[in-house]
Design an enzyme around this catalytic site. Structure first.
Site, PDB file in Angstrom:
ATOM      1  N   MET A 209     -58.842  -8.750 -60.500  1.00 42.66           N
ATOM      2  CA  MET A 209     -59.264  -9.321 -59.210  1.00 42.66           C
ATOM      3  C   MET A 209     -60.524  -8.584 -58.779  1.00 42.66           C
ATOM      4  SD  MET A 209     -57.180  -9.213 -55.586  1.00 42.66           S
ATOM      5  CE  MET A 209     -56.821  -7.472 -55.664  1.00 42.66           C
TER       6      MET A 209
ATOM      7  N   ASP B  82     -63.857  -9.493 -55.593  1.00 47.67           N
ATOM      8  CA  ASP B  82     -64.168  -9.703 -54.178  1.00 47.67           C
ATOM      9  C   ASP B  82     -63.145 -10.544 -53.396  1.00 47.67           C
ATOM     10  OD1 ASP B  82     -66.380  -9.065 -55.714  1.00 47.67           O
ATOM     11  OD2 ASP B  82     -67.640 -10.678 -54.938  1.00 47.67           O
TER      12      ASP B  82
ATOM     13  N   TRP C  98     -63.162  -8.214 -65.977  1.00 40.96           N
ATOM     14  CA  TRP C  98     -63.903  -9.283 -65.302  1.00 40.96           C
ATOM     15  C   TRP C  98     -64.269 -10.397 -66.280  1.00 40.96           C
ATOM     16  CZ3 TRP C  98     -68.462 -11.944 -65.416  1.00 40.96           C
ATOM     17  CH2 TRP C  98     -68.815 -12.644 -64.244  1.00 40.96           C
TER      18      TRP C  98
ATOM     19  N   TRP D 112     -67.759 -18.267 -57.868  1.00 41.70           N
ATOM     20  CA  TRP D 112     -67.996 -16.935 -57.334  1.00 41.70           C
ATOM     21  C   TRP D 112     -67.825 -16.882 -55.825  1.00 41.70           C
ATOM     22  CZ3 TRP D 112     -72.700 -14.888 -60.678  1.00 41.70           C
ATOM     23  CH2 TRP D 112     -72.261 -14.704 -61.990  1.00 41.70           C
ATOM     24  N   THR D 113     -68.331 -15.795 -55.254  1.00 39.67           N
ATOM     25  CA  THR D 113     -67.956 -15.454 -53.882  1.00 39.67           C
ATOM     26  C   THR D 113     -68.436 -16.438 -52.828  1.00 39.67           C
ATOM     27  OG1 THR D 113     -67.454 -13.187 -54.228  1.00 39.67           O
ATOM     28  CG2 THR D 113     -68.484 -13.670 -52.154  1.00 39.67           C
TER      29      THR D 113
ATOM     30  N   ARG E 115     -76.965 -15.448 -54.172  1.00 41.38           N
ATOM     31  CA  ARG E 115     -75.510 -15.676 -54.142  1.00 41.38           C
ATOM     32  C   ARG E 115     -74.820 -15.177 -52.877  1.00 41.38           C
ATOM     33  NH1 ARG E 115     -76.624 -11.962 -58.199  1.00 41.38           N
ATOM     34  NH2 ARG E 115     -75.638  -9.904 -58.051  1.00 41.38           N
TER      35      ARG E 115
ATOM     36  N   GLU F  80     -75.755  -8.258 -52.474  1.00 38.02           N
ATOM     37  CA  GLU F  80     -74.637  -9.161 -52.710  1.00 38.02           C
ATOM     38  C   GLU F  80     -73.775  -9.242 -51.447  1.00 38.02           C
ATOM     39  OE1 GLU F  80     -73.473  -8.791 -57.323  1.00 38.02           O
ATOM     40  OE2 GLU F  80     -72.672  -7.160 -56.136  1.00 38.02           O
TER      41      GLU F  80
HETATM   42  N1  DQQ Z   1     -68.934 -10.734 -57.339  1.00 40.02           N
HETATM   43  C1  DQQ Z   1     -69.087 -12.153 -57.483  1.00 40.02           C
HETATM   44  C2  DQQ Z   1     -70.474 -12.439 -57.032  1.00 40.02           C
HETATM   45  C3  DQQ Z   1     -70.778 -11.296 -56.161  1.00 40.02           C
HETATM   46  C4  DQQ Z   1     -70.151 -10.158 -56.859  1.00 40.02           C
HETATM   47  C5  DQQ Z   1     -68.806 -12.538 -58.903  1.00 40.02           C
HETATM   48  C6  DQQ Z   1     -69.922  -8.962 -55.998  1.00 40.02           C
HETATM   49  O1  DQQ Z   1     -70.550 -13.672 -56.343  1.00 40.02           O
HETATM   50  O2  DQQ Z   1     -72.159 -11.136 -55.960  1.00 40.02           O
HETATM   51  O3  DQQ Z   1     -67.492 -12.195 -59.268  1.00 40.02           O
HETATM   52  O4  DQQ Z   1     -68.926  -8.137 -56.501  1.00 40.02           O
END
Ligand code: DQQ
Length: 687
Positions: free
Chosen positions: A131, A133, A157, A192-193, A256, A311
């Site tokens: 896991m 964000d 990841w 993603w986030t 992002r 980020e």
């Molecule tokens: N984690 C996501 C991104 C973000 C990064 C990808 C920050 O969207 O920038 O898993 O940990």
């Protein structure tokens, strides 16, 4: 809630892709704006001079990244997913930040017993796998929702989709099916986030970053398939996605993590998105009326040279008059705004307090010397990619942060999981100092407190260590106060003015006025211990500067875990005692000093100080001062974090989830005796 008088254009049902002509016009206009802005920014580059980092204990573990194959152990359940390590920033992602202990480090012979102990009892974790964000936290129709970056295929990841869980109290959680998977060209390389926005009529919009089939970072819109479902199980991705692509001149992998939207006084929604131009970390700002069409605004909300990619930007108001939270759209007198960015370079979350100028679309820090990325951090240990949300249920702002592992990836794969979410924290401006936030475990954590032991006015002579009989010591909530001997304080001349937690000798570095504090997760012989402590430096002018630190150097006898020392300065005001709260939950130790002005989260992996062998001690390693301490330590119950029941009765029973203890089903709001038995047994159900 946001101002309900403001109008917005709801999404039509069965939305078709929006007209490309309109989109092209928006893109062209955006492009022109960006070019103008880039010229302005680049010619101005350096005008916001980077200043000294304040006690920034940057343990940049990325520096130690090894390029080699991720040699996971033969116990890997998914060997075909082994892949070469890549640089986190080039991937634009969240790969394990601590690759120090990768394939080339001889691994400690971890036993299953040791690894099982590391799983936490009252922190949110998926049942297995990786896991990172927290995403889109929101309170919706009576439930707290937590979405999170999740790899369904392993403990490292990769293959990122959105996990989903719901809770009535931010402590006990039900796992739900994945909310969004990578099934479209615009998010096939990863969902993603992102962040949630609740509209005035209660509708929910979710904006998230997708990594496309060509690994371009784009922003996408999703919304609940059935807004009447409080569990928000099914999500619809807007058919016209992506709604935003990287502006011209911006790297395809540098765009992002959209924020929650806030309302402008004109009734438009505004969002910020992290990026960078060369080494300057920036936030783009867009206005939208419908979450489909966006206007890129000129300039940036904020940017800081030499901070690299930003980020998971967060932007929110805090009250200057009280500790209550404010809706993200709230603005006006008595309000300051916080900008937080997660620095891809050093993998820490920095924030700054300042003033938001809605008309100019800018935000100006109160103190440019502690600007975003060069000043204060939320947490001086492991705490990254955090996100707040306004909890309209309790009128507070709640902060979630991703707490990674600091052991080896080999060990993570062996134990089958990696990462936690920190205990959710309320966050508010510290109205006494005006210069920092206060972060404190949400009040619901207190409901896990079981029996307590209290110790009053214990005197600790210089150089002393005292065991505390608190009973079992792996799930604890400790609140402690310390007072320094006044005479010693006054007679001590200048002492260690240049102190820094991370470059010191840790709790072994003896000064006239410190260190003193707690040793947690220690064994009887103190061969393993994690000190959480204060250290006081005295200046020539008699001024005192207090540091709050955690020393991991003796936290484990294993050789393949991070042993950094963490910490920073903490403001202690006239008349205040030195106070700390420490939450211990197996492999996580969270420290909050002076009501949450400075916090430190560490992941520790003892080999001996586990299960019944874990102890707590008070210590005073100062050379010139006695310390008096009073403290209370509670045993902490385990939280119930389990799949949402299939059973229809249970599903409709509302707030009283049940759990299983050795095969029998019991209501969790039972009596204390039941809870205590559970405390001993329940966590085993998850292993
Ligand atoms: N984690 C996501 C991104 C973000 C990064 C990808 C920050 O969207 O920038 O898993 O940990």
């Amino acid at each position: 809630m946001a101002d309900s008088n403001v109008s917005y254009n709801p999404l039509p049902d069965g939305e078709r892709p929006r007209p490309t002509r309109r989109r092209s016009i928006v893109l062209v206009l955006s492009g022109l704006l960006v070019v103008g802005f880039l010229v302005a920014l680049l010619s101005d580059n350096g005008s916001i001079a980077p200043t000294n980092v304040i006690d920034n204990d940057n343990n940049n573990v990325n520096d130690n990244a090894q390029n080699g194959l991720n040699d996971v152990s033969s116990s890997s359940k998914d060997p075909e997913r082994l892949r070469p390590f890549t640089s986190a920033s080039s991937a634009g992602v969240s790969e394990k930040s601590n690759r120090r202990f990768g394939a080339r480090t001889a691994s400690y012979p971890w036993t299953n017993n040791m690894l099982s102990w590391q799983r936490t009892a009252f922190h949110f974790q998926p049942q297995k796998n990786w896991m990172n964000d927290p995403n889109g936290p929101v309170f919706y129709k009576g439930w707290y929702h937590l979405f999170y970056q999740y790899n369904p295929n392993g403990a490292i990841w990769g293959d990122i989709v959105w996990g989903h869980a719901v809770s009535k109290d931010l402590i006990h959680w039900y796992h739900l099916p994945l909310a969004m998977v990578a099934d479209q060209w615009y998010d096939i390389m990863g969902v993603w986030t992102g962040s949630a926005t609740i509209l005035p009529d209660g509708k929910l919009m979710m904006l998230y970053t997708g990594s496309t089939n060509e690994s371009v970072q784009v922003q996408n819109l999703a919304y609940p398939a059935d807004p009447s479902d409080p569990l928000l199980i099914k999500w619809v991705k807007y058919p016209g996605n992506p709604v935003l692509v990287p502006p011209p001149g911006i790297g395809a992998k540098d765009f992002r993590d959209p924020t929650t939207a806030w309302l402008t006084s004109e009734g438009k929604w505004r969002i910020a998105i992290g990026s960078r131009i060369n080494r300057t970390g920036i936030t783009f700002v867009y206005d939208t009326k419908d979450f489909i069409n966006y206007e890129l605004l000129r300039g940036v909300l904020h940017g800081v040279p030499n901070t690299g990619m930003w980020e998971c930007v967060d932007f929110y108001p805090v009250s200057t008059t009280g500790e209550h939270g404010l809706d993200t759209s709230h603005n006006g007198p008595g309000v300051k705004h916080v900008v937080k960015a997660s620095m891809d370079d050093d993998r820490h979350d920095y924030y700054a307090i300042g003033t938001y100028h809605e008309k100019n679309v800018t935000w100006v820090p109160d103190n440019p010397e502690i600007d975003v990325g060069i000043g204060i951090r939320y947490d001086y240990g492991l705490f990254y990619a955090s996100k707040t949300f306004y909890d309209q249920n309790k009128k507070r702002r709640v902060l979630w942060g991703w707490i990674g592992e600091s052991d080896s990836e080999i060990a993570d794969v062996k134990k089958g999981w990696a990462s936690l979410q920190g205990i959710p924290r309320t966050v508010a401006l510290d109205t006494k100092t005006g210069s920092n936030l206060l972060q404190w475990p949400v009040e619901e954590v207190d409901s896990l407190r079981l029996t307590s032991k209290e110790f009053k006015k214990i005197e600790l002579k210089p150089g002393s260590v005292m065991p505390l009989d608190v009973g079992s010591a792996t799930q604890l909530d400790i609140v402690a106060e310390f007072e320094l001997d006044k005479a010693a304080l006054e007679k001590t001349a200048e002492s260690n003015v240049e102190f820094s937690c991370s470059s010191s000798e840790g709790s072994a570095e003896r000064g006239a006025l410190g260190p003193f504090g707690l040793l947690v997760l220690a064994d009887d012989s103190l061969s393993e211990q994690t000190p959480v402590y204060f250290y006081i430096a005295k200046g020539k002018d008699g001024s005192l500067k207090t540091y709050f630190c955690t020393d991991q150097s003796r936290s484990s006898e294993a050789n393949d875990v991070n042993k950094s020392k963490y910490g920073s300065f903490v403001p202690v005001l006239e008349g205040e005692k030195f106070s700390m709260r420490v939450l211990v939950d197996h492999s996580i130790v969270e420290g909050f000093a002076q009501g949450g002005r400075t916090t430190i989260t560490s992941r520790v992996y003892p080999t001996k100080a586990i299960y019944g062998a874990a102890r707590v001690f008070l210590f005073n390693n100062a050379t010139g001062a006695s310390v008096t301490s009073s403290l209370k330590a509670w045993q902490m119950n385990s939280a119930f974090i389990r799949p949402y029941p299939d059973d229809d009765d249970e599903r409709h029973s509302g707030t009283e989830p049940t759990y299983e203890v050795r095969g029998s089903k019991t209501k969790y709001l039972g009596n204390l005796l039941t809870s205590s038995l559970l405390f001993l047994n329940a966590r085993n159900n998850f292993l």
